[in-house]
Write a protein that holds these residues in place. Structure first.
Motif, PDB file in Angstrom:
ATOM      1  N   LEU A  71       0.961  -1.060  -0.150  1.00  0.00           N
ATOM      2  CA  LEU A  71       0.435  -0.140  -0.239  1.00  0.00           C
ATOM      3  C   LEU A  71       0.725   1.373  -0.277  1.00  0.00           C
ATOM      4  O   LEU A  71       0.651   2.445  -0.786  1.00  0.00           O
ATOM      5  N   ALA A  72       2.101   1.202   0.174  1.00  0.00           N
ATOM      6  CA  ALA A  72       3.098   2.795   1.194  1.00  0.00           C
ATOM      7  C   ALA A  72       3.411   2.856  -0.539  1.00  0.00           C
ATOM      8  O   ALA A  72       3.176   3.802  -0.823  1.00  0.00           O
ATOM      9  N   TYR A  73       3.679   1.637  -1.464  1.00  0.00           N
ATOM     10  CA  TYR A  73       3.988   1.814  -3.078  1.00  0.00           C
ATOM     11  C   TYR A  73       3.362   2.289  -3.745  1.00  0.00           C
ATOM     12  O   TYR A  73       3.572   3.719  -4.576  1.00  0.00           O
ATOM     13  N   TRP A  74       1.597   1.818  -3.201  1.00  0.00           N
ATOM     14  CA  TRP A  74       0.424   2.267  -4.461  1.00  0.00           C
ATOM     15  C   TRP A  74       0.260   4.170  -3.887  1.00  0.00           C
ATOM     16  O   TRP A  74       0.386   4.556  -4.729  1.00  0.00           O
ATOM     17  N   LYS A  75       0.408   4.627  -3.121  1.00  0.00           N
ATOM     18  CA  LYS A  75       0.605   5.705  -2.324  1.00  0.00           C
ATOM     19  C   LYS A  75       1.286   6.624  -2.892  1.00  0.00           C
ATOM     20  O   LYS A  75       0.912   7.851  -3.514  1.00  0.00           O
ATOM     21  N   ARG A  76       2.835   6.322  -2.747  1.00  0.00           N
ATOM     22  CA  ARG A  76       3.813   6.782  -3.831  1.00  0.00           C
ATOM     23  C   ARG A  76       3.349   7.188  -4.875  1.00  0.00           C
ATOM     24  O   ARG A  76       3.747   8.592  -5.694  1.00  0.00           O
TER      25      ARG A  76
END
Length: 215
Positions: free
Chosen positions: A58-63
């Protein structure tokens, strides 16, 4: 909602033909027992969604999807408030020699034919709208584990591919850029699209798919 396209055309129809041939000849079922069932997959996904790995993806997608631009497509009429899904279909026959050339180009850049055609599609959009970023949604099979291949069920997931464009880029340079974005997205494809939308919290408009307009 209980079976995707791969389930119908790649599993059900194939097994139906095998069973018909065997039973017509008075033979027993030739199908081997399944290693897992769809219920096993749902339990695995439920456990995975409760692990720390989901937060990493999820951190990847938010970035990756922060301050996501909307594709400003040219249109000849005002879209309806709610989508009707009564779209048209345009078929295009690609010559065999052109397909062969595209495969060679893809191979030379360590890419697939899909990534090469995706790069061409993004180039087309860029020529029309000249936006610095082109965002397209794709659907994945969602069967990363080999034991899921023979299962009937619904596995697909949606990924959002965002690519920076520039008139100075050669097609090979763009292809490498699209390849990198696509492979990174596939490395983080386990998070359901609904969870990605929830985490990114985009402005929602009636009649529009969140995060992307073309898929």
């Amino acid at each position: 909602i209980v079976a995707d396209g791969l389930s119908i055309y790649g599993v059900f129809n194939v097994e139906l033909a095998q069973l018909y041939k065997a039973f017509a000849a008075g033979a027993p079922s030739p199908l081997q027992p399944l290693p897992v069932q769809y219920a096993d997959y749902t339990l695995w996904q439920r456990r995975w969604l409760s692990s720390d790995l989901v937060e990493k993806q999820l951190a990847y997608w938010k970035r990756q999807l922060a301050a996501l631009p909307k594709l400003q497509l040219p249109q000849d009429h005002t879209p309806p408030p709610q989508p009707t899904f009564r779209g048209g279909r345009q078929l295009l026959a690609v010559p065999k020699d052109l397909t062969g050339t595209l495969r060679k180009l893809a191979h030379s850049e360590g890419a697939t034919l899909f990534i090469t055609l995706l790069s061409a599609l993004k180039t087309l959009f860029y020529r029309y709208i000249e936006q610095q970023e082109v965002v397209i949604g794709i659907v994945t099979a969602g069967r990363q584990r080999p034991e899921l291949a023979p299962l009937l069920g619904f596995f697909p997931n949606t990924l959002v591919l965002r690519t920076e464009m520039a008139a100075s880029l050669s097609f090979r340079e763009l292809l490498r850029r699209v390849r990198e974005v696509t492979l990174s997205a596939f490395d983080n494809q386990d998070v359901p699209f609904e969870r990605v939308v929830e985490a990114c919290n985009p402005v929602r408009l009636p009649g529009e798919t969140p995060l992307f307009r073309v898929g």
